[in-house]
Design an enzyme around this catalytic site. Structure first.
Site, PDB file in Angstrom:
ATOM      1  N   ASP A  34      40.249  65.809  70.584  1.00 46.56           N
ATOM      2  CA  ASP A  34      39.028  66.714  70.188  1.00 46.56           C
ATOM      3  C   ASP A  34      39.239  67.840  69.359  1.00 46.56           C
ATOM      4  O   ASP A  34      40.489  68.467  69.296  1.00 46.56           O
ATOM      5  CB  ASP A  34      38.414  67.312  71.887  1.00 46.56           C
ATOM      6  CG  ASP A  34      37.721  66.494  72.736  1.00 46.56           C
ATOM      7  OD1 ASP A  34      37.815  65.375  72.302  1.00 46.56           O
ATOM      8  OD2 ASP A  34      37.481  66.763  73.724  1.00 46.56           O
ATOM      9  N   HIS A  85      31.533  65.781  67.976  1.00 46.20           N
ATOM     10  CA  HIS A  85      31.730  66.740  69.029  1.00 46.20           C
ATOM     11  C   HIS A  85      30.936  68.026  68.854  1.00 46.20           C
ATOM     12  O   HIS A  85      31.324  68.881  69.121  1.00 46.20           O
ATOM     13  CB  HIS A  85      33.272  66.894  69.101  1.00 46.20           C
ATOM     14  CG  HIS A  85      33.923  67.711  70.143  1.00 46.20           C
ATOM     15  ND1 HIS A  85      33.711  67.445  71.501  1.00 46.20           N
ATOM     16  CD2 HIS A  85      34.785  68.753  70.215  1.00 46.20           C
ATOM     17  CE1 HIS A  85      34.287  68.146  72.433  1.00 46.20           C
ATOM     18  NE2 HIS A  85      35.107  69.040  71.569  1.00 46.20           N
ATOM     19  N   HIS A  89      30.878  73.518  68.080  1.00 40.45           N
ATOM     20  CA  HIS A  89      31.517  73.511  69.235  1.00 40.45           C
ATOM     21  C   HIS A  89      30.882  74.504  70.147  1.00 40.45           C
ATOM     22  O   HIS A  89      31.384  75.538  70.866  1.00 40.45           O
ATOM     23  CB  HIS A  89      32.827  74.071  68.902  1.00 40.45           C
ATOM     24  CG  HIS A  89      34.035  73.595  70.348  1.00 40.45           C
ATOM     25  ND1 HIS A  89      34.257  74.517  71.278  1.00 40.45           N
ATOM     26  CD2 HIS A  89      34.640  72.461  70.362  1.00 40.45           C
ATOM     27  CE1 HIS A  89      35.249  73.683  72.074  1.00 40.45           C
ATOM     28  NE2 HIS A  89      35.445  72.591  71.775  1.00 40.45           N
ATOM     29  N   HIS A 173      43.934  67.248  72.381  1.00 42.12           N
ATOM     30  CA  HIS A 173      43.435  68.187  71.375  1.00 42.12           C
ATOM     31  C   HIS A 173      44.030  68.252  70.022  1.00 42.12           C
ATOM     32  O   HIS A 173      45.297  68.262  69.912  1.00 42.12           O
ATOM     33  CB  HIS A 173      43.237  69.669  71.963  1.00 42.12           C
ATOM     34  CG  HIS A 173      42.314  69.562  72.779  1.00 42.12           C
ATOM     35  ND1 HIS A 173      42.487  69.508  74.363  1.00 42.12           N
ATOM     36  CD2 HIS A 173      41.022  69.930  72.898  1.00 42.12           C
ATOM     37  CE1 HIS A 173      41.481  69.518  75.119  1.00 42.12           C
ATOM     38  NE2 HIS A 173      40.468  69.887  74.485  1.00 42.12           N
TER      39      HIS A 173
END
Length: 204
Positions: A34, A85, A89, A173
């Site tokens: 991510d 995504h 964020h 990540h």
């Protein structure tokens, strides 16, 4: 920060239309990253994946795709999967629906994927209800905490190796906060999981 390393089965049952796991055929597992692309981490991750002949799934931030188009292109060129995504964020829990949905669509202009993973895994039901008309919502079954500075790299790796099951979606990540741990463990982790006869697949 509190988080579940393994997603509770009750959540998976309650929200069964969300994708928490992948197919377990051929002992498949699914590495996902991510928050990228990121100039401090993406190339390192891609180099390790390439060296070990493994494909992964990258859930990218629209703002980072816009900043680092060459890194995003490399992810695609090397046949990894990309997913949305969001652009900034945002946490769905504290965002107004219109702002949140607009953020996802802004990211989609750059990423072009039918897969969406909410930042922090936090999304309101009303947001989910709107997004599922266009996107497959993808979460994870394991988030071992590569971002958690309290966890040593070896303990992180040991946890993943011990607890991975067929069909597991493992979320790591692709950012500066996690790259030290990822760089330390990723290559050996892949070899250890291959030794357990797991095969690496993407989420598309």
């Amino acid at each position: 920060m509190f988080y579940f390393k393994k997603t509770p089965s009750i959540l998976i049952k309650l929200f069964s239309e969300i994708r928490w796991k992948g197919s377990d055929e051929n002992n498949a597992i699914y590495l996902s990253f991510d928050d990228g692309p990121n100039p401090d981490s993406t190339s390192i991750i891609l180099d390790i994946l390439k060296e070990n002949q493994v494909k992964a799934s990258f859930f990218c931030l629209g703002k980072n795709v816009e900043k680092y188009p060459d890194l995003f292109k490399r992810i695609l060129d090397e046949k990894h999967m990309v997913g949305n995504h969001g652009y900034e964020h945002l946490s769905g829990w504290i965002s107004q629906n219109k702002a949140y949905l607009d953020d996802v669509e802004k990211a989609d202009e750059r990423i072009r994927s039918r897969l969406f993973r909410p930042a922090f895994g936090r999304i309101k039901y009303s947001q989910y209800r709107s997004l599922r008309k266009k996107y497959q919502i993808v979460m994870w079954s394991m988030m071992p905490g590569d971002f958690d500075k309290r966890i040593e790299a070896k303990k992180l790796s040991d946890y993943i190796i011990k607890n991975t099951k067929p069909g597991e979606i493992i979320t790591l990540h692709d950012n500066e906060g996690s790259i030290a741990s990822i760089k330390a463990i990723l290559g050996e982790l892949i070899l250890a999981l291959k030794a357990q006869n797991f095969t690496f697949q993407t989420l598309d």
